[in-house]
Design a protein around this motif. Structure first.
Motif, short mmCIF file in Angstrom:
data_model
loop_
_atom_site.label_atom_id
_atom_site.label_comp_id
_atom_site.label_asym_id
_atom_site.label_seq_id
_atom_site.Cartn_x
_atom_site.Cartn_y
_atom_site.Cartn_z
N GLN A 139 9.65 15.25 -3.02
CA GLN A 139 10.66 16.30 -2.90
C GLN A 139 12.06 15.67 -2.79
OE1 GLN A 139 10.25 18.81 0.59
NE2 GLN A 139 12.25 19.78 0.26
N HIS A 140 12.12 14.49 -2.21
CA HIS A 140 13.40 13.78 -2.04
C HIS A 140 13.82 13.07 -3.32
CE1 HIS A 140 16.62 12.20 0.37
NE2 HIS A 140 16.26 10.93 0.19
N GLY A 141 12.97 13.10 -4.35
CA GLY A 141 13.32 12.51 -5.63
C GLY A 141 12.70 11.15 -5.90
N VAL A 142 11.75 10.77 -5.11
CA VAL A 142 11.07 9.48 -5.28
C VAL A 142 9.93 9.67 -6.27
CG1 VAL A 142 9.72 7.73 -4.06
CG2 VAL A 142 11.69 8.77 -2.95
N GLY A 143 9.71 8.68 -7.13
CA GLY A 143 8.61 8.72 -8.09
C GLY A 143 7.25 8.64 -7.41
N ASP A 144 6.21 9.05 -8.13
CA ASP A 144 4.87 9.16 -7.56
C ASP A 144 4.36 7.88 -6.91
OD1 ASP A 144 4.64 11.82 -8.23
OD2 ASP A 144 3.56 11.44 -10.10
N GLU A 145 4.43 6.77 -7.62
CA GLU A 145 3.88 5.52 -7.08
C GLU A 145 4.64 5.07 -5.83
OE1 GLU A 145 3.06 0.92 -8.44
OE2 GLU A 145 3.17 2.47 -9.98
N GLN A 146 5.96 5.14 -5.89
CA GLN A 146 6.76 4.74 -4.73
C GLN A 146 6.55 5.72 -3.57
OE1 GLN A 146 11.04 4.62 -5.18
NE2 GLN A 146 11.30 3.39 -3.34
N ALA A 147 6.38 6.99 -3.88
CA ALA A 147 6.15 7.99 -2.83
C ALA A 147 4.89 7.67 -2.04
CB ALA A 147 6.05 9.39 -3.44
N GLU A 148 3.82 7.29 -2.74
CA GLU A 148 2.57 6.92 -2.06
C GLU A 148 2.78 5.69 -1.18
OE1 GLU A 148 -0.40 8.53 -2.03
OE2 GLU A 148 0.44 10.10 -3.31
N LEU A 149 3.54 4.72 -1.68
CA LEU A 149 3.80 3.50 -0.89
C LEU A 149 4.67 3.78 0.33
CD1 LEU A 149 4.35 0.91 -3.76
CD2 LEU A 149 2.33 1.16 -2.28
N LEU A 150 5.64 4.64 0.19
CA LEU A 150 6.49 4.99 1.33
C LEU A 150 5.70 5.74 2.39
CD1 LEU A 150 9.75 6.08 -0.53
CD2 LEU A 150 9.35 3.95 0.73
N ALA A 151 4.84 6.64 1.94
CA ALA A 151 3.99 7.38 2.88
C ALA A 151 3.06 6.42 3.62
CB ALA A 151 3.19 8.44 2.13
N GLU A 152 2.50 5.48 2.88
CA GLU A 152 1.64 4.46 3.50
C GLU A 152 2.43 3.66 4.53
OE1 GLU A 152 0.45 0.49 1.53
OE2 GLU A 152 -1.19 1.90 1.08
N GLN A 153 3.65 3.27 4.17
CA GLN A 153 4.49 2.51 5.10
C GLN A 153 4.76 3.31 6.37
OE1 GLN A 153 8.25 1.19 3.47
NE2 GLN A 153 8.94 0.36 5.42
N MET A 154 5.01 4.60 6.23
CA MET A 154 5.25 5.44 7.41
C MET A 154 4.02 5.45 8.32
SD MET A 154 7.51 8.67 6.11
CE MET A 154 7.79 9.26 7.79
N LEU A 155 2.84 5.60 7.73
CA LEU A 155 1.61 5.61 8.53
C LEU A 155 1.37 4.27 9.20
CD1 LEU A 155 -0.78 7.67 6.25
CD2 LEU A 155 0.36 8.41 8.35
N VAL A 156 1.60 3.19 8.48
CA VAL A 156 1.41 1.86 9.04
C VAL A 156 2.37 1.64 10.21
CG1 VAL A 156 1.70 -0.62 8.57
CG2 VAL A 156 0.43 0.83 6.97
N GLU A 157 3.63 1.99 10.03
CA GLU A 157 4.60 1.79 11.11
C GLU A 157 4.32 2.69 12.31
OE1 GLU A 157 8.67 1.09 10.25
OE2 GLU A 157 8.22 0.11 8.35
N LEU A 158 3.97 3.92 12.05
CA LEU A 158 3.67 4.86 13.14
C LEU A 158 2.49 4.36 13.97
CD1 LEU A 158 3.90 7.69 14.53
CD2 LEU A 158 2.36 8.52 12.77
N HIS A 159 1.39 4.09 13.29
CA HIS A 159 0.17 3.72 14.02
C HIS A 159 0.20 2.27 14.50
CE1 HIS A 159 -0.86 7.51 12.15
NE2 HIS A 159 -1.60 7.67 13.24
N GLY A 160 0.87 1.42 13.76
CA GLY A 160 1.06 0.05 14.24
C GLY A 160 1.89 0.02 15.51
N ALA A 161 2.91 0.87 15.57
CA ALA A 161 3.74 0.94 16.78
C ALA A 161 2.93 1.40 17.98
CB ALA A 161 4.92 1.88 16.55
N LEU A 162 1.96 2.28 17.75
CA LEU A 162 1.10 2.71 18.86
C LEU A 162 0.26 1.55 19.38
CD1 LEU A 162 -0.12 6.15 17.50
CD2 LEU A 162 1.24 5.77 19.56
N VAL A 163 -0.26 0.75 18.48
CA VAL A 163 -1.08 -0.41 18.88
C VAL A 163 -0.22 -1.41 19.65
CG1 VAL A 163 -2.41 -2.37 18.03
CG2 VAL A 163 -2.75 -0.11 17.02
#
Length: 189
Positions: A139-163
């Motif tokens: 929705q922010h204008g990011v292409g499909d492949e990069q969008a998946e990678l950014l979403a993955e990065q968000m999950l990694v940072e969120l859950h990694g920060a919890l650990v």
């Protein structure tokens, strides 16, 4: 006359979730669970005939219901991207008690290579979160492949920060990390 329940289902699931977050699946013996819930082992087996695995699956199902009610509609809604991400961060911060709660998805994960109902539910939850966050990135204008990678990065940072916050007994680690999450998508274009 029907027997009166000592604890209602919602409160029981909350106590089970807190127990699993605190000691993990393996550490949550029936004795530990009985003490945390205030129920005898026989009462636990009456409510959960398949034992601890059923308890964990019910807790994960409750997490799914919360995400379906509070997170996924926000990410799929019509609000501007920055607003969606701010609401996502606020909801995650509350869900994890500002970094003082462990990630239930991590604490209930089976050992690598072991398939069970919990593992399937956890994988499904992570995939759904990744896809919803990728949708926000698109929705922010990011292409499909990069969008998946950014979403993955968000999950990694969120859950990694919890650990890390748990390992260091420093909830501020989580607070700092979660505050940076929106920038992962917002700075991508």
């Amino acid at each position: 006359m029907p027997q009166v329940r000592k604890i209602d289902d919602a409160a029981l699931l909350d106590r089970l979730a807190l127990t699993f977050k605190d000691v993990g699946y393996e550490g949550a013996s029936l004795a530990v669970i009985a003490e945390a819930t205030g129920l005898k082992k026989s009462s636990l087996y009456h409510r959960f005939p398949n034992g601890k695995e059923e308890m964990a699956q019910e807790v994960l199902a409750q997490v799914g219901r919360v995400l379906d009610a509070e997170i996924f509609p926000v990410l799929a809604g019509d609000a501007p991207v920055a607003d969606k991400l701010a609401r996502f961060v606020t909801a995650m911060d509350a869900m994890y008690d500002h970094g003082r709660q462990s990630c239930l998805l991590n604490m209930l994960s089976p050992p690598r290579g072991v398939q069970n109902g919990c593992g399937d539910a956890i994988a499904s939850t992570f995939h759904r979160l990744q896809e919803a966050l990728a949708g926000v990135a698109r929705q922010h204008g990011v292409g499909d492949e990069q969008a998946e990678l950014l979403a993955e990065q968000m999950l990694v940072e969120l859950h990694g920060a919890l650990v890390v916050a748990r390992g260091m007994d420093a909830p501020a680690v989580f607070s700092r990390a979660i505050a940076r999450l929106p920038r992962i998508i917002l700075d991508a274009v």
